[in-house]
Design a protein around this motif. Structure first.
Motif, PDB file in Angstrom:
ATOM      1  N   GLN A  35     -13.496 -19.643  -1.959  1.00  0.00           N
ATOM      2  CA  GLN A  35     -13.475 -20.139  -3.348  1.00  0.00           C
ATOM      3  C   GLN A  35     -14.885 -20.562  -3.761  1.00  0.00           C
ATOM      4  O   GLN A  35     -15.337 -20.262  -4.866  1.00  0.00           O
ATOM      5  N   ILE A  36     -15.583 -21.252  -2.870  1.00  0.00           N
ATOM      6  CA  ILE A  36     -16.959 -21.693  -3.145  1.00  0.00           C
ATOM      7  C   ILE A  36     -17.865 -20.483  -3.330  1.00  0.00           C
ATOM      8  O   ILE A  36     -18.653 -20.416  -4.272  1.00  0.00           O
ATOM      9  N   LEU A  37     -17.718 -19.507  -2.450  1.00  0.00           N
ATOM     10  CA  LEU A  37     -18.558 -18.309  -2.507  1.00  0.00           C
ATOM     11  C   LEU A  37     -18.281 -17.478  -3.771  1.00  0.00           C
ATOM     12  O   LEU A  37     -19.210 -16.965  -4.385  1.00  0.00           O
ATOM     13  N   TRP A  38     -17.004 -17.375  -4.151  1.00  0.00           N
ATOM     14  CA  TRP A  38     -16.683 -16.660  -5.395  1.00  0.00           C
ATOM     15  C   TRP A  38     -17.355 -17.343  -6.589  1.00  0.00           C
ATOM     16  O   TRP A  38     -17.863 -16.685  -7.480  1.00  0.00           O
ATOM     17  N   LYS A  39     -17.347 -18.654  -6.570  1.00  0.00           N
ATOM     18  CA  LYS A  39     -17.945 -19.405  -7.682  1.00  0.00           C
ATOM     19  C   LYS A  39     -19.467 -19.228  -7.712  1.00  0.00           C
ATOM     20  O   LYS A  39     -20.064 -19.024  -8.756  1.00  0.00           O
ATOM     21  N   GLN A  40     -20.095 -19.280  -6.534  1.00  0.00           N
ATOM     22  CA  GLN A  40     -21.563 -19.204  -6.465  1.00  0.00           C
ATOM     23  C   GLN A  40     -22.098 -17.765  -6.468  1.00  0.00           C
ATOM     24  O   GLN A  40     -23.278 -17.551  -6.712  1.00  0.00           O
ATOM     25  N   LYS A  41     -21.241 -16.811  -6.156  1.00  0.00           N
ATOM     26  CA  LYS A  41     -21.579 -15.373  -6.101  1.00  0.00           C
ATOM     27  C   LYS A  41     -22.485 -14.985  -4.924  1.00  0.00           C
ATOM     28  O   LYS A  41     -22.200 -14.068  -4.208  1.00  0.00           O
ATOM     29  N   ARG A  42     -23.587 -15.673  -4.738  1.00  0.00           N
ATOM     30  CA  ARG A  42     -24.462 -15.485  -3.569  1.00  0.00           C
ATOM     31  C   ARG A  42     -24.912 -16.880  -3.157  1.00  0.00           C
ATOM     32  O   ARG A  42     -25.248 -17.685  -4.021  1.00  0.00           O
ATOM     33  N   ALA A  43     -24.932 -17.159  -1.853  1.00  0.00           N
ATOM     34  CA  ALA A  43     -25.286 -18.511  -1.444  1.00  0.00           C
ATOM     35  C   ALA A  43     -25.796 -18.556  -0.006  1.00  0.00           C
ATOM     36  O   ALA A  43     -25.355 -17.782   0.847  1.00  0.00           O
ATOM     37  N   TYR A  44     -26.729 -19.464   0.211  1.00  0.00           N
ATOM     38  CA  TYR A  44     -27.203 -19.756   1.556  1.00  0.00           C
ATOM     39  C   TYR A  44     -26.301 -20.833   2.157  1.00  0.00           C
ATOM     40  O   TYR A  44     -25.579 -21.533   1.437  1.00  0.00           O
ATOM     41  N   MET A  45     -26.365 -20.972   3.465  1.00  0.00           N
ATOM     42  CA  MET A  45     -25.550 -21.954   4.183  1.00  0.00           C
ATOM     43  C   MET A  45     -25.643 -23.347   3.542  1.00  0.00           C
ATOM     44  O   MET A  45     -24.632 -23.992   3.298  1.00  0.00           O
ATOM     45  N   LYS A  46     -26.861 -23.802   3.237  1.00  0.00           N
ATOM     46  CA  LYS A  46     -27.024 -25.152   2.670  1.00  0.00           C
ATOM     47  C   LYS A  46     -26.314 -25.293   1.323  1.00  0.00           C
ATOM     48  O   LYS A  46     -25.756 -26.329   1.013  1.00  0.00           O
ATOM     49  N   ASP A  47     -26.319 -24.199   0.519  1.00  0.00           N
ATOM     50  CA  ASP A  47     -25.626 -24.214  -0.781  1.00  0.00           C
ATOM     51  C   ASP A  47     -24.119 -24.339  -0.584  1.00  0.00           C
ATOM     52  O   ASP A  47     -23.447 -25.049  -1.332  1.00  0.00           O
ATOM     53  N   LEU A  48     -23.614 -23.629   0.397  1.00  0.00           N
ATOM     54  CA  LEU A  48     -22.177 -23.655   0.678  1.00  0.00           C
ATOM     55  C   LEU A  48     -21.744 -25.047   1.133  1.00  0.00           C
ATOM     56  O   LEU A  48     -20.776 -25.591   0.616  1.00  0.00           O
ATOM     57  N   ILE A  49     -22.487 -25.619   2.072  1.00  0.00           N
ATOM     58  CA  ILE A  49     -22.152 -26.954   2.590  1.00  0.00           C
ATOM     59  C   ILE A  49     -22.247 -27.991   1.470  1.00  0.00           C
ATOM     60  O   ILE A  49     -21.389 -28.861   1.340  1.00  0.00           O
ATOM     61  N   GLU A  50     -23.264 -27.863   0.650  1.00  0.00           N
ATOM     62  CA  GLU A  50     -23.472 -28.794  -0.462  1.00  0.00           C
ATOM     63  C   GLU A  50     -22.292 -28.792  -1.435  1.00  0.00           C
ATOM     64  O   GLU A  50     -21.972 -29.807  -2.040  1.00  0.00           O
ATOM     65  N   VAL A  62     -14.945  -9.089  -1.343  1.00  0.00           N
ATOM     66  CA  VAL A  62     -13.645  -8.961  -1.979  1.00  0.00           C
ATOM     67  C   VAL A  62     -13.659  -9.774  -3.265  1.00  0.00           C
ATOM     68  O   VAL A  62     -14.117 -10.921  -3.270  1.00  0.00           O
ATOM     69  N   LYS A  63     -13.161  -9.171  -4.334  1.00  0.00           N
ATOM     70  CA  LYS A  63     -13.086  -9.887  -5.615  1.00  0.00           C
ATOM     71  C   LYS A  63     -11.928 -10.874  -5.573  1.00  0.00           C
ATOM     72  O   LYS A  63     -10.867 -10.582  -4.996  1.00  0.00           O
ATOM     73  N   LYS A  64     -12.129 -12.020  -6.211  1.00  0.00           N
ATOM     74  CA  LYS A  64     -11.101 -13.058  -6.255  1.00  0.00           C
ATOM     75  C   LYS A  64      -9.799 -12.495  -6.828  1.00  0.00           C
ATOM     76  O   LYS A  64      -8.724 -12.713  -6.285  1.00  0.00           O
ATOM     77  N   LYS A  65      -9.913 -11.747  -7.913  1.00  0.00           N
ATOM     78  CA  LYS A  65      -8.738 -11.171  -8.571  1.00  0.00           C
ATOM     79  C   LYS A  65      -7.961 -10.265  -7.621  1.00  0.00           C
ATOM     80  O   LYS A  65      -6.738 -10.319  -7.556  1.00  0.00           O
ATOM     81  N   ASP A  66      -8.679  -9.424  -6.857  1.00  0.00           N
ATOM     82  CA  ASP A  66      -8.024  -8.510  -5.921  1.00  0.00           C
ATOM     83  C   ASP A  66      -7.306  -9.270  -4.806  1.00  0.00           C
ATOM     84  O   ASP A  66      -6.189  -8.924  -4.424  1.00  0.00           O
ATOM     85  N   TYR A  67      -7.954 -10.316  -4.293  1.00  0.00           N
ATOM     86  CA  TYR A  67      -7.362 -11.115  -3.214  1.00  0.00           C
ATOM     87  C   TYR A  67      -6.073 -11.774  -3.681  1.00  0.00           C
ATOM     88  O   TYR A  67      -5.044 -11.687  -3.029  1.00  0.00           O
ATOM     89  N   PHE A  68      -6.124 -12.424  -4.841  1.00  0.00           N
ATOM     90  CA  PHE A  68      -4.947 -13.140  -5.312  1.00  0.00           C
ATOM     91  C   PHE A  68      -3.860 -12.212  -5.826  1.00  0.00           C
ATOM     92  O   PHE A  68      -2.679 -12.524  -5.722  1.00  0.00           O
TER      93      PHE A  68
END
Length: 121
Positions: free
Chosen positions: A12-27, A67-73
């Protein structure tokens, strides 16, 4: 292939951020934040399941969803309908509208969406 609850939360975090480094994800997590090793393990499992990949930038990895969020859900909901409602969309709709305490306005919005889909078919 399905994600565990903790993997889905990270996705969910990654879908929102689109691209992210580890620190961005943890934050992006609420406190208490997970350990870097925990997130790294989740990312590895999600990569093995072909949900995420990364590009290497120097010593850092920039993660992105495969994977796109829409496809997953969409797959999730279709599985739910198949497994819990005898593959009957009307049984699902009946349960959904009765058990979710939707307001009259929300029900009217749903009806409008369905009417639009009927016109398209």
């Amino acid at each position: 292939m399905q994600l565990s609850n903790s993997e889905e939360q990270l996705m969910q975090i990654l879908w929102k951020q689109k691209r992210a480094y580890m620190k961005d994800l943890i934050e992006a997590y609420d406190d208490p934040k997970p350990a870097t090793t925990t997130v790294a393990t989740l990312l590895k499992r999600m990569q093995d399941k072909k949900f995420v990949d990364y590009t290497q930038n120097g010593r850092s990895r920039e993660y992105f969803p495969l994977v796109k969020k829409k496809d997953y859900f969409s797959k999730h909901v279709n599985g739910l309908i198949k497994n819990f409602f005898n593959d009957s969309a009307s049984q699902f709709a009946s349960f959904f509208t009765q058990e979710t305490n939707l307001s009259k306005k929300e029900l009217e919005e749903l009806k409008s969406i369905i009417d639009q889909q009927i016109k398209r078919k």
